[in-house]
Structures are given as C-alpha cells and as structure tokens.
Design a protein around this motif. Structure first.
Motif, PDB file in Angstrom:
ATOM      1  N   GLU A  26      -1.910   9.811  -8.710  1.00  0.00           N
ATOM      2  CA  GLU A  26      -0.643  10.544  -8.738  1.00  0.00           C
ATOM      3  C   GLU A  26       0.542   9.592  -8.773  1.00  0.00           C
ATOM      4  O   GLU A  26       1.572   9.864  -9.406  1.00  0.00           O
ATOM      5  N   ALA A  27       0.392   8.456  -8.095  1.00  0.00           N
ATOM      6  CA  ALA A  27       1.503   7.503  -7.987  1.00  0.00           C
ATOM      7  C   ALA A  27       1.589   6.554  -9.176  1.00  0.00           C
ATOM      8  O   ALA A  27       2.635   5.914  -9.366  1.00  0.00           O
ATOM      9  N   ALA A  28       0.536   6.439  -9.973  1.00  0.00           N
ATOM     10  CA  ALA A  28       0.520   5.451 -11.056  1.00  0.00           C
ATOM     11  C   ALA A  28       1.703   5.584 -12.020  1.00  0.00           C
ATOM     12  O   ALA A  28       2.299   4.562 -12.402  1.00  0.00           O
ATOM     13  N   PRO A  29       2.098   6.784 -12.443  1.00  0.00           N
ATOM     14  CA  PRO A  29       3.268   6.886 -13.327  1.00  0.00           C
ATOM     15  C   PRO A  29       4.545   6.349 -12.690  1.00  0.00           C
ATOM     16  O   PRO A  29       5.408   5.797 -13.385  1.00  0.00           O
ATOM     17  N   LEU A  30       4.671   6.493 -11.369  1.00  0.00           N
ATOM     18  CA  LEU A  30       5.856   5.964 -10.696  1.00  0.00           C
ATOM     19  C   LEU A  30       5.850   4.442 -10.702  1.00  0.00           C
ATOM     20  O   LEU A  30       6.905   3.809 -10.866  1.00  0.00           O
ATOM     21  N   THR A  31       4.672   3.850 -10.535  1.00  0.00           N
ATOM     22  CA  THR A  31       4.573   2.393 -10.624  1.00  0.00           C
ATOM     23  C   THR A  31       4.996   1.917 -11.997  1.00  0.00           C
ATOM     24  O   THR A  31       5.748   0.940 -12.137  1.00  0.00           O
ATOM     25  N   ARG A  32       4.544   2.613 -13.040  1.00  0.00           N
ATOM     26  CA  ARG A  32       4.938   2.217 -14.401  1.00  0.00           C
ATOM     27  C   ARG A  32       6.445   2.324 -14.585  1.00  0.00           C
ATOM     28  O   ARG A  32       7.069   1.474 -15.238  1.00  0.00           O
TER      29      ARG A  32
ATOM     30  N   GLU B 123       0.815  -1.219   0.000  1.00  0.00           N
ATOM     31  CA  GLU B 123       0.000   0.000   0.000  1.00  0.00           C
ATOM     32  C   GLU B 123       0.846   1.265   0.000  1.00  0.00           C
ATOM     33  O   GLU B 123       0.903   2.010  -0.972  1.00  0.00           O
ATOM     34  N   SER B 124       1.520   1.536   1.124  1.00  0.00           N
ATOM     35  CA  SER B 124       2.370   2.718   1.277  1.00  0.00           C
ATOM     36  C   SER B 124       3.332   2.452   2.424  1.00  0.00           C
ATOM     37  O   SER B 124       3.073   1.599   3.279  1.00  0.00           O
TER      38      SER B 124
ATOM     39  N   PRO C 184       4.283   5.233  -3.201  1.00  0.00           N
ATOM     40  CA  PRO C 184       5.604   4.895  -2.684  1.00  0.00           C
ATOM     41  C   PRO C 184       6.240   5.912  -1.753  1.00  0.00           C
ATOM     42  O   PRO C 184       7.238   5.589  -1.102  1.00  0.00           O
ATOM     43  N   TRP C 185       5.735   7.137  -1.693  1.00  0.00           N
ATOM     44  CA  TRP C 185       6.403   8.122  -0.855  1.00  0.00           C
ATOM     45  C   TRP C 185       5.965   7.983   0.604  1.00  0.00           C
ATOM     46  O   TRP C 185       4.869   7.536   0.913  1.00  0.00           O
ATOM     47  N   GLN C 186       6.851   8.396   1.498  1.00  0.00           N
ATOM     48  CA  GLN C 186       6.583   8.291   2.927  1.00  0.00           C
ATOM     49  C   GLN C 186       5.654   9.410   3.366  1.00  0.00           C
ATOM     50  O   GLN C 186       5.899  10.578   3.111  1.00  0.00           O
TER      51      GLN C 186
ATOM     52  N   ALA D  98      -5.322   0.527  -6.644  1.00  0.00           N
ATOM     53  CA  ALA D  98      -4.390   1.404  -7.359  1.00  0.00           C
ATOM     54  C   ALA D  98      -3.874   0.770  -8.646  1.00  0.00           C
ATOM     55  O   ALA D  98      -3.519   1.483  -9.589  1.00  0.00           O
ATOM     56  N   TRP D  99      -3.826  -0.553  -8.702  1.00  0.00           N
ATOM     57  CA  TRP D  99      -3.186  -1.236  -9.820  1.00  0.00           C
ATOM     58  C   TRP D  99      -3.853  -0.928 -11.159  1.00  0.00           C
ATOM     59  O   TRP D  99      -3.179  -0.812 -12.185  1.00  0.00           O
TER      60      TRP D  99
END
Length: 208
Positions: free
Chosen positions: A123-129, A60-61, A105-107, A151-152
C-alpha cells in the motif's frame, strides 16, 4: 553534538515554523495532502537536506514519539533517533546531504510500536515512489532495517541501495557488530553520494 533536540517544545515550534522552507516545502505539502481519512504522515525535518538530499535513509515506520514532534527526524527524543544522529555524525555525512523517511510513512504507533504488515508495504509503495520523484539529487538509498529492505522491492526504483541494520537500542545490544556495520554502510553512502547522481543500476546490498 546535540541529540534529542526535539524534546524541547521550543525547538519543536521552531521546526514547525520552518516546515515550509524552500528545500522541504514541496515534500511537506505533499505529506499534508496524503494525510486524509484519519491517517496522517509526519513532516520531513527542515534541519535535513529535503529535496536537495543525496542520501535517503529509509526506515520502517514512524515511532510513537513522532506523534508528539510531528517529524521524521534524527533529533527525535528516543534511542533509535539518537543512535542515528550519532552514526550520521561519525560517518562524516552532512545533514544537508541526508533526508529521513519511512517505508510505511503514516503514523500507526501512537500507543506503542506497531510493526507493518506485508500488505502495508504494498500500500505504501506508491508513496515511496512519489517521494523519490521529488528528490532529484539522490545518489543512494540506505535501507535501514529488514522491514525497509523487504518493502523496497515493491518501490520499483533502480537507485543504488545499501542495507543498514536498524539503529534501535535493542538491536545494537542484542546483535553484536550491528552498530559497526551500520556505520560502515553510512560511510559507504557518503562515498557514493559524492559521485555523479546515477540514473540506472544498483550496488550490492549487504543484509542485516
């Protein structure tokens, strides 16, 4: 089998010294590049497979303890990481075949657990890619908990997925059968990871 190894400052220092080992260096340099504007990302654990991993466990985070250890790791000194370490061991997965990361992924939980919001998934989806693009041997992604599962869909990946209950102590106590289902999913992940790395398609994902 040792758990909570990163409770030791000596182990923490050794892992930090290894954070730019060849199999994790590109991922951890990338994580540092994303740590801007007062927001930071933890490191991939060099004890895991890094870029060579065939199984990505997407949680998750980062929890509060990551603020001390600086790693997303099954060796972190908390109950969730300890449960994950035990499940990995029982499933027969090798650590060299596994990497851990977070859908957001950010704290943001230094002072206590903060649950991500849907806007943060997007917001985080591009980082996952970007993480997936750096892991060419991946054969399956295990979505750990309902937030990772939600989120996936925004990541736009066709990699096979499995859905796994979150290994928090609270979840395992309150939802009977969660630990057994989590272990079953990791055994399936091990079996899928032994085959050729797929380019397309996805496997059906049992829900939490």
């Amino acid at each position: 089998m040792e758990t909570r190894a990163l409770k030791s400052e000596e182990v923490q220092k050794a892992r930090l010294d290894q954070r730019f080992a060849p199999h994790v260096a590109p991922l951890n340099r990338w994580a540092e590049e994303q740590s801007v504007g007062g927001r930071w990302l933890p490191y991939f654990d060099p004890a895991d497979g890094g870029r060579e991993a065939r199984v990505l466990l997407l949680l998750e985070s980062p929890g509060p303890v990551v603020s001390r250890t600086r790693f997303v790791s099954m060796d972190n000194p908390d109950g969730t990481a300890e449960n994950m370490r035990c499940l990995i061991h029982l499933s027969g997965l090798r650590r060299s075949d596994v990497a851990l990361w977070n859908a957001v992924p950010w704290q943001m939980s230094e002072g206590g657990v903060v649950t991500p919001r849907p806007a943060q998934y997007a917001e985080a989806a591009p980082l996952t890619r970007q993480v997936l693009e750096q892991m060419p041997r991946l054969g399956v992604v295990v979505l750990v908990g309902r937030h990772a599962q939600q989120a996936w869909s925004l990541a736009g990946s066709s990699l096979p997925t499995l859905a796994c209950p979150h290994p928090s102590p609270q979840n395992f106590v309150s939802r009977r059968g969660s630990a057994v289902l989590a272990l079953e999913m990791l055994v399936q992940a091990r079996q899928l990871s032994r085959g050729p790395v797929p380019a397309e398609g996805a496997t059906p994902s049992p829900k939490e």
